[in-house]
Write a protein that holds these residues in place. Structure first.
Motif, PDB file in Angstrom:
ATOM      1  N   UNK A   1      36.229  57.735  36.486  1.00 47.45           N
ATOM      2  CA  UNK A   1      37.521  58.111  36.334  1.00 47.45           C
ATOM      3  C   UNK A   1      38.172  56.444  36.175  1.00 47.45           C
ATOM      4  N   UNK A   2      38.056  55.925  35.124  1.00 45.52           N
ATOM      5  CA  UNK A   2      38.351  54.530  34.902  1.00 45.52           C
ATOM      6  C   UNK A   2      38.458  54.013  33.658  1.00 45.52           C
ATOM      7  N   UNK A   3      38.584  52.707  33.402  1.00 46.36           N
ATOM      8  CA  UNK A   3      38.610  52.025  32.240  1.00 46.36           C
ATOM      9  C   UNK A   3      37.502  50.860  32.188  1.00 46.36           C
ATOM     10  N   UNK A   4      36.967  50.843  30.815  1.00 45.91           N
ATOM     11  CA  UNK A   4      36.176  49.574  30.751  1.00 45.91           C
ATOM     12  C   UNK A   4      36.981  48.450  29.762  1.00 45.91           C
ATOM     13  N   UNK A   5      36.855  47.327  30.334  1.00 51.29           N
ATOM     14  CA  UNK A   5      37.413  45.970  29.331  1.00 51.29           C
ATOM     15  C   UNK A   5      36.117  45.400  28.489  1.00 51.29           C
ATOM     16  N   UNK A   6      35.957  46.036  27.241  1.00 51.31           N
ATOM     17  CA  UNK A   6      34.748  45.203  26.539  1.00 51.31           C
ATOM     18  C   UNK A   6      34.960  44.532  25.597  1.00 51.31           C
ATOM     19  N   UNK A   7      34.135  43.626  25.230  1.00 47.10           N
ATOM     20  CA  UNK A   7      34.159  42.701  24.274  1.00 47.10           C
ATOM     21  C   UNK A   7      33.495  43.210  23.026  1.00 47.10           C
ATOM     22  N   UNK A   8      34.044  43.735  21.974  1.00 48.16           N
ATOM     23  CA  UNK A   8      33.419  44.229  20.938  1.00 48.16           C
ATOM     24  C   UNK A   8      32.881  43.002  19.885  1.00 48.16           C
ATOM     25  N   UNK A   9      31.656  43.071  19.502  1.00 56.96           N
ATOM     26  CA  UNK A   9      31.203  42.161  18.652  1.00 56.96           C
ATOM     27  C   UNK A   9      31.286  42.491  17.179  1.00 56.96           C
ATOM     28  N   UNK A  10      31.437  41.381  16.307  1.00 52.95           N
ATOM     29  CA  UNK A  10      31.531  41.595  14.924  1.00 52.95           C
ATOM     30  C   UNK A  10      30.337  42.545  14.157  1.00 52.95           C
ATOM     31  N   UNK A  11      30.810  43.284  13.174  1.00 50.71           N
ATOM     32  CA  UNK A  11      29.828  44.216  12.832  1.00 50.71           C
ATOM     33  C   UNK A  11      29.772  45.586  13.493  1.00 50.71           C
ATOM     34  N   UNK A  12      30.336  45.821  14.780  1.00 47.96           N
ATOM     35  CA  UNK A  12      30.072  47.330  14.984  1.00 47.96           C
ATOM     36  C   UNK A  12      31.508  47.765  15.154  1.00 47.96           C
ATOM     37  N   UNK A  13      31.611  49.036  14.832  1.00 46.66           N
ATOM     38  CA  UNK A  13      32.552  49.692  14.776  1.00 46.66           C
ATOM     39  C   UNK A  13      33.304  50.085  16.072  1.00 46.66           C
ATOM     40  N   UNK A  14      34.500  50.375  16.355  1.00 41.24           N
ATOM     41  CA  UNK A  14      34.998  50.838  17.630  1.00 41.24           C
ATOM     42  C   UNK A  14      34.514  52.168  18.256  1.00 41.24           C
TER      43      UNK A  14
END
Length: 287
Positions: free
Chosen positions: A2-15
């Motif tokens: 039960x929580x949150x992740x702070x992720x660093x999305x890379x270019x080319x990927x969709x959410x």
């Protein structure tokens, strides 16, 4: 979970790609993200796990920070480099002073027309689907809030801006409208979301690095999503009442306040609202 992740999305990927990666690790728990990033964009993507998916709207309300790069003297149907870019003939080359002088008109609460290539629903279809089919919709302007615009670098044709804004703001449209006010056009060539509220890109985790073993160690408290709400530290008796959907008595809150309720251990337990009777009603119980 039960929580949150702070992720660093890379270019080319969709959410959605990022959400699916997390989902494969934590299935059958629910997973959702708070604020779409286009494939071109990188940076902070907050992912909510389990009952924390009920807090997505609270993360979405938080101020967002971006660093965007734009190429002046160019246009495209999507206002970025994802669609074919047209080079304008004899386009003016504004000075840095002219660019900076145009920024105040695009700050504060403004009316912004979303790009035709956006995820807005139009008659039950996504605007980008209509645009790709050759019938781009004319989307009406809507109010958004831009807290600040700052020139980081400018070497024509490239302009780099730092942007702080509220929910629903399209950074591509800021570049488009800024260029239009200078008598030219622009496309966004790169975008990094550097923060959403307390979630900073410097502290974000690469989605590809997540495993079943290390994911729990990256999980952040769900309470971070409700940091802007009034707080109630509940007693054990309060917790028992709220757990069963019953109202509790509390003074000191404004009418229609949404309140973050914490249990005696300091963990987020529920969200409650003040009703006209003055009592607090549980509207989300997480435990």
């Amino acid at each position: 979970m039960f929580g949150l992740l702070n992720l660093n999305k890379h270019a080319g990927a969709t959410s959605r790609d990022v959400v699916n990666r997390v989902l494969r690790i934590v299935h059958p728990l629910k997973v959702g993200h708070a604020g779409t990033l286009d494939p071109l964009a990188t940076g902070v993507l907050v992912v909510c796990i389990g009952s924390a998916t009920k807090l997505i709207e609270h993360v979405q309300r938080m101020p967002k920070s971006y660093r965007g790069s734009f190429l002046l003297g160019r246009r495209s149907a999507s206002d970025d480099t994802e669609q074919e870019v047209e080079l304008l003939a004899d386009a003016p080359e504004p000075s840095r002073a002219e660019v900076e002088a145009a920024l105040p008109a695009l700050t504060g609460e403004i009316q912004q027309r979303p790009p035709a290539y956006s995820a807005i629903n139009v008659g039950g279809r996504k605007a980008y689907d209509l645009a790709r089919s050759g019938a781009p919709p004319e989307l009406p302007p809507r109010p958004v809030t831009v807290y600040s615009l700052t020139v980081v670098a400018y070497d024509y044709p490239e302009l780099v801006l730092d942007i702080e804004c509220g929910s629903g703001t399209y950074v591509r449209a800021i570049g488009r409208d800024l260029a239009a006010s200078l008598g030219t056009a622009a496309v966004m060539s790169a975008l990094e979301r550097t923060a959403i509220g307390p979630f900073k890109v410097e502290e974000a985790v690469a989605p590809k690095s997540l495993t079943a073993e290390n994911l729990p160690g990256h999980l952040l408290p769900a309470a971070l999503a409700t940091s802007a709400l009034p707080r109630l530290d509940a007693t054990p008796a309060d917790i028992e009442e709220l757990r069963h959907g019953r109202f509790i008595e509390r003074a000191g809150y404004k009418a229609k306040d949404e309140i973050a309720v914490y249990d005696p251990s300091g963990a987020l337990f529920a969200l409650a609202k003040k009703r006209p009777s003055g009592k607090l009603q549980p509207v989300r119980v997480f435990a």
